[in-house]
Write a protein that holds these residues in place. Structure first.
Motif: not given
Length: 98
Positions: A87-98
């Motif tokens: 995900x970091x390599x793809x530049x994906x926005x990861x929201x907080x874990x709920x």
């Protein structure tokens, strides 16, 4: 025989850049073919060295996301650490874990 030591990442990237004629479009064309054949891992191995001589390449930045998404999907439920790396390599926005 001299000079048979493994190449560094920079040396490998320089050799591939030489083969590509210094054009990131050549890296992109090869990666696109590999993605079309379903070989996402090898596509990433072609794309990555293309960034070393030209880290700001827009062509490869956009293309890199394509083979990373299947890896993210494969690991999102089973291996959160691999998922986060891809995900970091793809530049994906990861929201907080709920």
């Amino acid at each position: 025989m001299q000079g048979l030591e493994p190449a560094t990442a920079a040396g490998h990237a320089a050799a591939l850049d030489l083969l590509a004629g210094g054009r990131d479009e050549q890296f992109a064309a090869a990666a696109t073919t590999l993605i079309g054949q379903g070989d996402h891992a090898l596509a990433l191995q072609i794309i990555h060295p293309g960034f070393l001589p030209n880290p700001a390449t827009i062509t490869l930045t956009g293309l890199r996301r394509t083979p990373l998404h299947p890896h993210m999907e494969a690991y999102q439920q089973t291996d959160p650490f691999k998922f986060l790396i891809y995900a970091e390599l793809a530049g994906a926005e990861i929201g907080p874990v709920q």
